[in-house]
Design a protein around this motif. Structure first.
Motif, PDB file in Angstrom:
ATOM      1  N   GLU A 187       0.747  -1.022   0.017  1.00  8.04           N
ATOM      2  CA  GLU A 187      -0.052  -0.008  -0.237  1.00  8.04           C
ATOM      3  C   GLU A 187       0.724   1.239  -0.024  1.00  8.04           C
ATOM      4  OE1 GLU A 187      -2.785   0.204   3.280  1.00  8.04           O
ATOM      5  OE2 GLU A 187      -4.113  -1.248   2.236  1.00  8.04           O
ATOM      6  N   ARG A 188       1.956   1.084   0.920  1.00  2.00           N
ATOM      7  CA  ARG A 188       2.885   2.323   0.724  1.00  2.00           C
ATOM      8  C   ARG A 188       3.515   2.427  -0.347  1.00  2.00           C
ATOM      9  NH1 ARG A 188       3.656   0.971   6.577  1.00  2.00           N
ATOM     10  NH2 ARG A 188       5.314  -0.322   5.872  1.00  2.00           N
ATOM     11  N   ALA A 189       3.960   1.339  -0.940  1.00  2.79           N
ATOM     12  CA  ALA A 189       4.637   1.495  -2.176  1.00  2.79           C
ATOM     13  C   ALA A 189       3.817   2.047  -3.427  1.00  2.79           C
ATOM     14  CB  ALA A 189       5.019   0.069  -2.732  1.00  2.79           C
ATOM     15  N   ASN A 190       2.398   1.589  -3.326  1.00  2.30           N
ATOM     16  CA  ASN A 190       1.594   2.130  -4.034  1.00  2.30           C
ATOM     17  C   ASN A 190       1.285   3.630  -4.070  1.00  2.30           C
ATOM     18  OD1 ASN A 190       1.182  -0.286  -5.462  1.00  2.30           O
ATOM     19  ND2 ASN A 190      -0.811  -0.687  -4.617  1.00  2.30           N
ATOM     20  N   ALA A 191       1.181   3.931  -2.789  1.00  2.00           N
ATOM     21  CA  ALA A 191       0.994   5.495  -2.422  1.00  2.00           C
ATOM     22  C   ALA A 191       2.049   6.186  -3.083  1.00  2.00           C
ATOM     23  CB  ALA A 191       0.767   5.594  -0.894  1.00  2.00           C
TER      24      ALA A 191
END
Ligand code: ADP
Length: 724
Positions: free
Chosen positions: A381-385
């Protein structure tokens, strides 16, 4: 004379006569009462049983006459009792292997049984064959077979259980089956058998497993089946009790169970209707409940309340459809109260017809896996963000090729996703030639440290325009190099800088013209006043002149800075006598700075090609700083030396010193050392920037060595024969 009917009086034979008569009978005669207790046995009968009269009277027939007992006889007895008709029966004595022919007739007290023994079967008896078959069959069974009266007395028994128990047939026939040592050695097992016989005597087929001890050194597991035989009136006539040796299977099962208890997984077995019948030790230990509590649907209490209804629904669906059951849910550790995640699986076991016999399942602890998954999901999720960031352009390169990029990167560079897919974005092609060396260095750094410190460069966008950017990155892999890069659009910052530079350039030019005029006017005024003999104004004018000089120098520095920025600082090339140049600078500075003694050591004794004014500016700046930043000291040392290749000038003071971490920074534009002590000195942070640019422009180097509170040494090296 009429003949009168004569009545002949016959004296009834005495009892004794009767008895004597009976004794003369060719066979063995027994008379038994309704309870099958022997009330009479003639001498032959006694001999046949090998006992004396006293021994048999009052004894139970089935027990006492064990060598005569057989199911056929029992049947015949029952039949005669019911019909009161004489009955004959032929059978093979299992004890003596002699043929027995029994004639049974009803008596007022009970029954009379007359037995005759023959070595060979008597041809006129139809049962011979059937009887022979019955005996052969009985012995041919691998199972132990016992024929019982409905009360549980042994009528017949084959060799198998007798061998196991080291008993002879005569010892057991007529005795209660439950009294065999195999059963009587464990009262629970004995009781179980007793109740099974009671049930079977009502016509029910009873099946059960039992662990028995036929003798002290023998353990057996039996699968017992007790069925009943009914007579023509549907009355239960006798029971057939078959015991199958399942010891090996049981042992294998026990081993399996031990194994199942030992494996780290939880194992369970459920009925086709879904009710739980078995849990392995580990599951029971985890839930911290008893087997009984877990049975049926008791296990559901251990499922997390939030998962319970879903789990139940899915389980019911599987039971209904026969589809394998698979669900992830939380189960409570009964000891700690903590819930952990499990993957629970169940598969139906079917018979040859496809009917589900049972469900067999496992529960696998996936708590750690879940945690990893959760951590992975969060990091994803963080990487996507990050990838979706509209501020940072992110890209991944495989060698020179950009193979992945976020929207921001594509927007910055003007390429499309299709370009990316087609492999049309090339890192090297996007780098302008003047940044080639810097980019190469960045690659070098990546392959050594796995990351690259952010640096400024420009991209050539798809439409050919230039985009100032700040880039940084990490190496994902080295061979071949795979890099994840981060790009910030630096154009706004660059534009601001350009505007600032333009302003400085403009301002310094604008200031320079009136300053020059002012200086000229002051000089003229000075001369005029001197000529007119008005010396009183001289100090004021000289102070004015020195202030104007200061401003002129500042404006000059500003102008230099803007020239450096624009790449327009030019140097003249001529031979320079460095010793003479330095002496001149030192003399001038010594005059204006009486507070410090400028001490010169050595000489370079060499000349170089360069710009004497600019080089003079370098040493004026360095010596002025040495004086300015050592207010408590009284000397500044200047060391001159030379080697084959370079000329070295060191300026050493005993002043404030410069913090180590700022040693590089002081050569940057407008940088001033932080700290209240330093800030107390006026300055704009341009001097060292210009100095280092001039030194670089002459192919030389400048370094600083400094300790706080002790002083600083600035060392300039210049190449001996530099062709500027
Ligand atoms: P400034 O006009 O501030 O003197 P410079 O570029 O000449 O600008 O010097 C940059 C900074 O370096 C100064 O602000 C000062 O803090 C520090 N500095 C330069 N020379 C010395 C020195 N000899 N001793 C201590 N600090 C110095």
């Amino acid at each position: 004379m009429a003949r009168t009917k004569q009545t002949r009086h016959v004296t009834p034979a005495s009892n004794e006569t009767h008895c004597m008569l009976l004794e003369t009978l060719p066979g063995a005669l027994f008379v038994v009462d309704d309870d099958a207790t022997i009330v009479y046995a003639n001498a032959r009968a006694q001999t046949m049983l090998g006992s004396t009269r006293g021994n048999v009277y009052g004894q139970p027939f089935w027990r006492c006459a064990s060598r005569l007992v057989s199911p056929s006889l029992y049947q015949a007895v029952q039949r005669t009792r019911q019909t009161h008709e004489p009955t004959e029966v032929a059978y093979l004595s299992p004890a003596t292997n002699l043929w027995l022919y029994a004639s049974l007739s009803s008596t007022p007290q009970g029954l009379a049984l007359l037995f005759q023994e023959h070595r060979e079967p008597q041809p006129f008896y139809a049962e011979n064959r059937a009887e022979q078959m019955y005996r052969d069959l009985l012995e041919s069974f691998a199972d132990g077979v016992t024929i019982l009266t409905p009360d549980g007395l042994i009528l017949d028994i084959n060799q198998r259980p007798l061998l196991d128990a080291h008993l002879r047939r005569e010892e057991v026939v007529g005795t209660p089956y439950t009294d065999l040592p195999a059963w009587s050695s464990d009262s629970d097992v004995q009781e179980h058998l007793r109740s099974a016989i009671v049930r079977a005597s009502t016509g029910e087929t009873v099946r059960f497993e039992a662990h028995i001890h036929p003798r002290a050194d023998l353990d057996l597991d039996l699968l017992m089946t007790i069925t009943s035989h009914r007579d023509a009136n549907q009355q239960v006539e006798y029971l057939i009790c078959a015991g199958r040796d399942i010891t090996e299977r049981k042992q294998a099962e026990d081993e399996r169970r031990t194994l199942v208890d030992a494996i780290p997984q939880f194992v369970w077995i459920a009925e086709p209707d879904g009710s739980l019948t078995y849990n392995n030790r580990r599951l029971i230990d985890y839930l911290a409940i008893t087997h009984e509590q877990a049975e049926g649907s008791g296990w559901l209490a251990g499922v997390h309340p939030d998962d319970r209804s879903c789990v139940w629904k899915m389980w019911q669906t599987s039971i209904r459809t026969g589809e394998p059951y698979e669900v992830e849910h939380r189960m409570q550790d009964g000891t700690s109260g903590v819930y952990r995640w499990f993957l629970v699986r169940g598969v139906p076991q079917r018979n040859a017809q496809g009917t589900i016999l049972r469900w067999v399942g496992t529960c696998t602890d996936i708590e750690d896996q879940k945690r990893v998954e959760e951590a992975l999901r969060q990091s994803q999720e963080r990487a996507n963000a990050l990838m979706n960031s509209t501020i940072i352009g992110i890209f991944v390169t495989d060698d020179d090729q950009v193979v992945e990029a976020n929207e921001t990167y594509l927007r910055m560079t003007g390429y499309t996703r299709d370009d990316l897919r087609q492999g049309r974005i090339n890192w090297v092609h996007m780098t302008p030639p003047e940044y080639a060396i810097q980019t190469q260095q960045a690659r070098q750094e990546l392959s050594v440290t796995y990351h690259v410190t952010r640096y400024e460069k420009e991209y050539i966008c798809k439409d050919g325009s230039r985009l100032p950017v700040v880039v940084g990155g990490v190496a994902l892999r080295l061979n071949p190099l795979q890099v994840m890069g981060f790009v910030l659009d630096n154009s706004a910052h660059k534009e601001l800088e350009q505007r600032k530079d333009a302003f400085i350039s403009m301002a310094s030019h604008e200031l320079k013209t009136p300053l020059t005029a002012l200086k000229l006017q002051t000089t003229l005024l000075q001369r005029q006043l001197a000529r007119q003999g008005i010396p009183a104004s001289a100090p004021a004018l000289s102070s004015m002149e020195s202030q104007i000089n200061k401003v002129t120098r500042l404006v000059g520095e500003l102008l230099d800075v803007s020239k450096i920025q624009a790449g327009r600082l030019e140097y003249i090339r001529e031979p320079v006598d460095l010793d003479a140049l330095l002496q001149e600078v030192i003399d001038t500075l010594q005059q204006t700075n009486p507070s410090h003694t400028l001490v010169v050591h050595g000489a370079v004794q060499a000349s170089l090609i360069g710009d004497p004014d600019r080089l003079g500016q370098v040493f004026i700046n360095l010596i002025s700083n040495a004086i300015k930043y050592s207010p408590d000291a009284d000397t500044v040392k200047i060391d001159l030396s030379s080697s084959k290749d370079v000329l070295t000038v060191s300026i050493c003071d005993h002043g404030l010193g410069i913090p180590r971490e700022q040693h590089d920074k002081i050569f940057e534009r407008f940088y001033r050392v932080s700290g209240s002590r330093q800030k107390a000195f006026p300055g704009l942070g341009m001097g060292l920037y210009i100095v280092s640019e001039i030194v670089k422009g002459h192919g030389g180097t400048i370094t600083v060595d400094s300790t706080i509170g002790q002083g600083s040494t600035f060392t300039v090296t210049l190449p001996r024969t530099r062709d500027v």
